[in-house]
Design a protein around this motif. Structure first.
Motif, short mmCIF file in Angstrom:
data_model
loop_
_atom_site.label_atom_id
_atom_site.label_comp_id
_atom_site.label_asym_id
_atom_site.label_seq_id
_atom_site.Cartn_x
_atom_site.Cartn_y
_atom_site.Cartn_z
N GLN A 52 0.83 -1.21 0.00
CA GLN A 52 0.00 0.00 0.00
C GLN A 52 0.87 1.26 0.00
N TYR A 55 2.43 1.80 -3.33
CA TYR A 55 1.47 2.36 -4.27
C TYR A 55 1.30 3.86 -4.05
N LEU A 56 1.18 4.27 -2.78
CA LEU A 56 1.02 5.70 -2.48
C LEU A 56 2.29 6.47 -2.86
N ASP A 57 3.44 5.86 -2.62
CA ASP A 57 4.71 6.50 -2.97
C ASP A 57 4.78 6.71 -4.49
N ARG A 58 4.33 5.74 -5.24
CA ARG A 58 4.33 5.85 -6.69
C ARG A 58 3.38 6.94 -7.15
N GLU A 59 2.21 7.02 -6.50
CA GLU A 59 1.22 8.03 -6.86
C GLU A 59 1.72 9.45 -6.59
N LEU A 60 2.41 9.65 -5.47
CA LEU A 60 2.88 10.99 -5.13
C LEU A 60 4.08 11.42 -5.95
N SER A 61 4.89 10.47 -6.37
CA SER A 61 6.10 10.85 -7.11
C SER A 61 5.81 11.17 -8.58
N VAL A 62 4.63 10.79 -9.06
CA VAL A 62 4.27 11.07 -10.46
C VAL A 62 3.86 12.47 -10.66
#
Length: 62
Positions: A52, A55-62
Motif C-alpha cells: 500500500q 502504491y502511495l509512494d508511486r502516486e505521489l512521485s508522479v
C-alpha cells in the motif's frame, strides 16, 4: 517534513520489520512451529502495508 519523505521513511521502517519477521519465522521453523507461523503471518500483514505504501509512494512521485 514532506509527505514523500515520510512515506520513504515509513517504507524503510516496514521493510526492516518485514525482513526481521521473515528471519524469525525461518529460525523458529524447527523449534516452535506456532512462533514460526505467527511471525510469518505478521510478515504477510506487513507485506500488505508495504504494498500500500509503495502504491502511495508511486502516486505521489508522479
Amino acid at each position: 517534513m514532506s509527505r514523500l519523505h515520510q512515506l520513504k521513511s515509513y517504507k524503510k521502517h516496514l521493510q526492516e520489520r518485514y525482513v526481521k519477521l521473515l528471519e524469525m519465522s525461518c529460525n523458529y521453523r524447527y523449534e516452535d512451529e506456532s512462533k514460526s507461523d505467527l511471525a510469518a503471518f505478521k510478515a504477510m500483514k506487513l507485506k500488505e502495508k508495504l504494498n500500500q505504501v509503495s502504491y502511495l509512494d508511486r502516486e505521489l512521485s508522479v
